[in-house]
Design an enzyme around this catalytic site. Structure first.
Site, PDB file in Angstrom:
ATOM      1  N   PHE A  81      22.226   9.370   3.608  1.00 26.96           N
ATOM      2  CA  PHE A  81      22.854   9.872   2.384  1.00 26.96           C
ATOM      3  C   PHE A  81      22.236  11.198   1.958  1.00 26.96           C
ATOM      4  CE2 PHE A  81      22.312   9.934  -2.325  1.00 26.96           C
ATOM      5  CZ  PHE A  81      23.598  10.359  -2.644  1.00 26.96           C
ATOM      6  N   TYR A  82      20.897  11.262   1.932  1.00 30.31           N
ATOM      7  CA  TYR A  82      20.223  12.475   1.460  1.00 30.31           C
ATOM      8  C   TYR A  82      20.339  13.639   2.440  1.00 30.31           C
ATOM      9  CZ  TYR A  82      18.188  10.592  -2.801  1.00 30.31           C
ATOM     10  OH  TYR A  82      18.017  10.081  -4.064  1.00 30.31           O
ATOM     11  N   SER A  83      20.717  13.362   3.686  1.00 29.18           N
ATOM     12  CA  SER A  83      20.893  14.455   4.638  1.00 29.18           C
ATOM     13  C   SER A  83      22.113  15.315   4.299  1.00 29.18           C
ATOM     14  CB  SER A  83      21.035  13.901   6.062  1.00 29.18           C
ATOM     15  OG  SER A  83      22.263  13.201   6.212  1.00 29.18           O
TER      16      SER A  83
END
Length: 335
Positions: A81-83
């Site tokens: 998700f944070y990528s």
């Protein structure tokens, strides 16, 4: 994961993406498309922003899976998700795409290289081997417990067998018990917490532990509210129908609210939330719940009170271990 499964995943992803690339170079009348789980995504000038974004998300996740499987690497779901936060917006979106692709390829999420963010903890008389790294973890050597990872592990049967497994709902109680010498008093015990609703890794760890020590009692301690009861039920559902009775609920039972160590009204809380009341009613109405559990939850409906485990600590930090838990374990009082 076998080499055949690994090659199958890689080849399927490559074929899917190759079809899209080939169609992009054809005549304008032939539009690139991708079909996943019977949903077709087409790329053209008339496509709306939402479909374009969905298409891009799938291609990005597919490329990430291809890299993870090819290099035999791991990534937790939070990292994915944070990528690309601006692409996914919410973690549930990236999580859902991974689950859909896993179903489409008929494989487990971990075979795609994804693991859940570690959540649960274990302490006590347990050793296990990480099958990927070969590292052996001894949970007895860690003062604050060992994080339970969503990875390929093998629990090692020790010479000194586990006397019992105690699952506690909350991390605060888990740490209290460790700090107050629970594992010193019960030196053969294993202590586990899922820190609320248990994740896949915690339930999988418990299941493997219970299979290895198939005659070892498993107890659970939760808050005295409907959420605690539902957490206990989630753990019980980890086992198949023939082994549901492996897990025994120590409490805190609703019927104990009025008598537990001369409990005064300031230590209990009113049930005022309508959602919580509806959850209580639905639980009582379920046909798959044991009669005694249903009777306990009915107490919430009758008295509209609840309590957190921390209330037992008000009369001294040792009270939970020396009085409440010891009385339950030695007196064989559980549901």
């Amino acid at each position: 994961m076998s080499d055949n499964t690994r090659l199958k995943i890689l080849n399927t992803i490559e074929q899917m993406c190759m079809l899209c690339v080939e169609q992009m170079y054809r005549l304008p009348s032939s539009l690139p498309s991708l079909t996943i789980n019977e949903q077709k995504y087409q790329w053209n000038n008339k496509i709306d922003d939402r479909n374009r974004r969905d298409f891009t998300r799938y291609i990005y996740v597919l490329s990430t899976i291809h890299r993870l499987v090819r290099t035999q690497s791991r990534m937790n779901m939070r990292e994915l998700f944070y990528s690309q936060v601006n692409l996914f917006h919410h973690q549930r979106i990236s999580d859902n795409i991974v689950e859909q692709i896993a179903r489409h390829l008929c494989v487990d999420r971990r075979q795609l290289g994804f693991v859940a963010t570690a959540k649960g903890f274990c302490a006590g008389n347990v050793q296990y081997r990480n099958l990927r790294s070969g590292e052996i973890i001894d949970c007895n050597q860690l003062s604050n417990g060992q994080l339970i990872v969503d990875d390929d592990i093998e629990i090692i049967e020790t010479e000194n067998r586990i006397t019992f497994i105690l699952i506690v709902e909350k991390d605060t109680i888990f740490q209290h018990l460790l700090n107050d010498g629970f594992l010193t008093r019960y030196c053969g015990a294993c202590l586990i917490t899922g820190r609320g609703q248990p994740d896949h890794a915690t339930r999988s760890f418990l299941l493997q532990l219970s299979h290895l020590y198939n005659d070892t009692p498993i107890y659970i301690l939760t808050d005295c509210d409907i959420f605690g009861v539902l957490i206990a039920y989630t753990y019980q559902s980890t086992f198949d129908e023939n082994h549901h009775n492996r897990l025994r609920w120590l409490g805190v039972w609703p019927e104990e609210l009025l008598s537990l160590f001369s409990l005064n009204i300031s230590q209990t809380l009113p049930i005022t939330d309508e959602r919580e009341r509806r959850m209580i009613t639905r639980f009582i109405q379920r046909s798959d719940i044991k009669v005694e559990w249903r009777r306990q939850v009915s107490f919430f409906e009758q008295h509209q009170r609840k309590m957190e485990i921390e209330a037992i600590y008000e009369n001294g930090t040792k009270k939970l271990i020396d009085d409440y838990l010891h009385d339950k374990l030695m007196g064989h009082r559980w549901l």
